[in-house]
Motif scaffolding. Sequence first.
Motif, PDB file in Angstrom:
ATOM      1  N   THR A  41       2.229   8.807  -2.605  1.00  0.00           N
ATOM      2  CA  THR A  41       2.348   7.879  -3.742  1.00  0.00           C
ATOM      3  C   THR A  41       3.205   6.906  -3.509  1.00  0.00           C
ATOM      4  OG1 THR A  41       3.184   8.923  -5.495  1.00  0.00           O
ATOM      5  CG2 THR A  41       0.584   9.271  -5.443  1.00  0.00           C
TER       6      THR A  41
ATOM      7  N   ARG B 104       0.908  -1.219   0.029  1.00  0.00           N
ATOM      8  CA  ARG B 104       0.043  -0.001   0.007  1.00  0.00           C
ATOM      9  C   ARG B 104       0.911   1.163  -0.035  1.00  0.00           C
ATOM     10  NH1 ARG B 104      -5.053   0.585   2.911  1.00  0.00           N
ATOM     11  NH2 ARG B 104      -6.592  -1.117   1.983  1.00  0.00           N
ATOM     12  N   THR B 105       0.451   2.251  -0.716  1.00  0.00           N
ATOM     13  CA  THR B 105       0.944   3.446  -0.663  1.00  0.00           C
ATOM     14  C   THR B 105       1.073   4.184   0.715  1.00  0.00           C
ATOM     15  OG1 THR B 105      -0.578   4.736  -1.299  1.00  0.00           O
ATOM     16  CG2 THR B 105       0.479   3.863  -3.202  1.00  0.00           C
TER      17      THR B 105
ATOM     18  N   ARG C  26      -0.403   7.007   1.270  1.00  0.00           N
ATOM     19  CA  ARG C  26      -1.896   7.461   1.381  1.00  0.00           C
ATOM     20  C   ARG C  26      -2.689   6.238   1.728  1.00  0.00           C
ATOM     21  NH1 ARG C  26      -2.443   9.485  -3.632  1.00  0.00           N
ATOM     22  NH2 ARG C  26      -2.143  11.799  -2.839  1.00  0.00           N
ATOM     23  N   GLU C  27      -2.368   5.097   1.062  1.00  0.00           N
ATOM     24  CA  GLU C  27      -3.580   3.963   1.410  1.00  0.00           C
ATOM     25  C   GLU C  27      -2.938   3.527   2.971  1.00  0.00           C
ATOM     26  OE1 GLU C  27      -3.912   2.278  -3.086  1.00  0.00           O
ATOM     27  OE2 GLU C  27      -2.189   1.582  -1.910  1.00  0.00           O
ATOM     28  N   ASN C  28      -1.758   3.491   3.341  1.00  0.00           N
ATOM     29  CA  ASN C  28      -1.552   3.025   4.704  1.00  0.00           C
ATOM     30  C   ASN C  28      -2.178   3.985   5.896  1.00  0.00           C
ATOM     31  OD1 ASN C  28       0.367   0.854   5.598  1.00  0.00           O
ATOM     32  ND2 ASN C  28       1.101   1.551   3.405  1.00  0.00           N
TER      33      ASN C  28
ATOM     34  N   GLU D 131     -10.860   3.370   6.507  1.00  0.00           N
ATOM     35  CA  GLU D 131     -11.692   2.269   5.930  1.00  0.00           C
ATOM     36  C   GLU D 131     -12.067   1.329   6.758  1.00  0.00           C
ATOM     37  OE1 GLU D 131      -8.828   0.667   3.200  1.00  0.00           O
ATOM     38  OE2 GLU D 131      -8.223   2.546   2.278  1.00  0.00           O
TER      39      GLU D 131
ATOM     40  N   SER E 201      -4.769   5.863   5.282  1.00  0.00           N
ATOM     41  CA  SER E 201      -6.563   5.903   5.302  1.00  0.00           C
ATOM     42  C   SER E 201      -6.928   4.515   5.830  1.00  0.00           C
ATOM     43  CB  SER E 201      -6.898   5.732   3.881  1.00  0.00           C
ATOM     44  OG  SER E 201      -6.561   4.628   3.062  1.00  0.00           O
TER      45      SER E 201
ATOM     46  N   LYS F 236     -15.076   6.743   0.814  1.00  0.00           N
ATOM     47  CA  LYS F 236     -13.541   6.815   0.348  1.00  0.00           C
ATOM     48  C   LYS F 236     -13.462   8.371   0.008  1.00  0.00           C
ATOM     49  CE  LYS F 236     -12.504   2.304  -1.024  1.00  0.00           C
ATOM     50  NZ  LYS F 236     -12.217   1.210  -2.160  1.00  0.00           N
TER      51      LYS F 236
END
Length: 183
Positions: free
Chosen positions: A149, A107-108, A110-112, A118, A114, A128
């Motif tokens: 990213t 995960r990027t 940002r994804e980590n 989630e 978020s 989202k």
Amino acid sequence: MVDRREPGDGGSVVALDAVRVTYPGASSPALDEVSLDIRAGEVFGIIGESGAGKSTLLQLVLGLVAPDAGTVRVTGHDVPALDRAGLRTFRRGIGVLFQGVHLLSNRTVRENVSLPLEIARGGSRRAKAEHLETVEEMLNFVGLSHRATHYPAQLSGGEIQRVGLARALVARPPLLLCDEPTS
């Protein structure tokens, strides 16, 4: 001025009273007769030598270890009395930054960051979109919007620590626990 508040009197976020924790096979307790009262808005630090019980105290507050004696109340919950489902719900309201920040490598940044949103609020498209604004605000706060990213393998140790901090704060928990936050 003398503080006459009683531990756990309703204004406490964390209240421990005469807590003892002994690990199986240990000759002495990791924590013995520990009492403290941390109020909303307070910043509270514990300093001690390696093996003094700092991490055990953090685990106790999270309900990862149970006390042999004493009481543990956190955000109004009697932590040792919580069942598994109760502990899961309770822990969602606490931000945690462990000494070893474990980011998901696929995960990027940002994804980590978020991820807690989630889990807490669901993964619908609308959720989202709402998450994205909050995540971007938190990345700006820790100075990593330019690395959003990137993947964990592309970050320095300090950047990884800041991603962990952003992830711990993104859901705006009423309590933030940090184990070795300056590592």
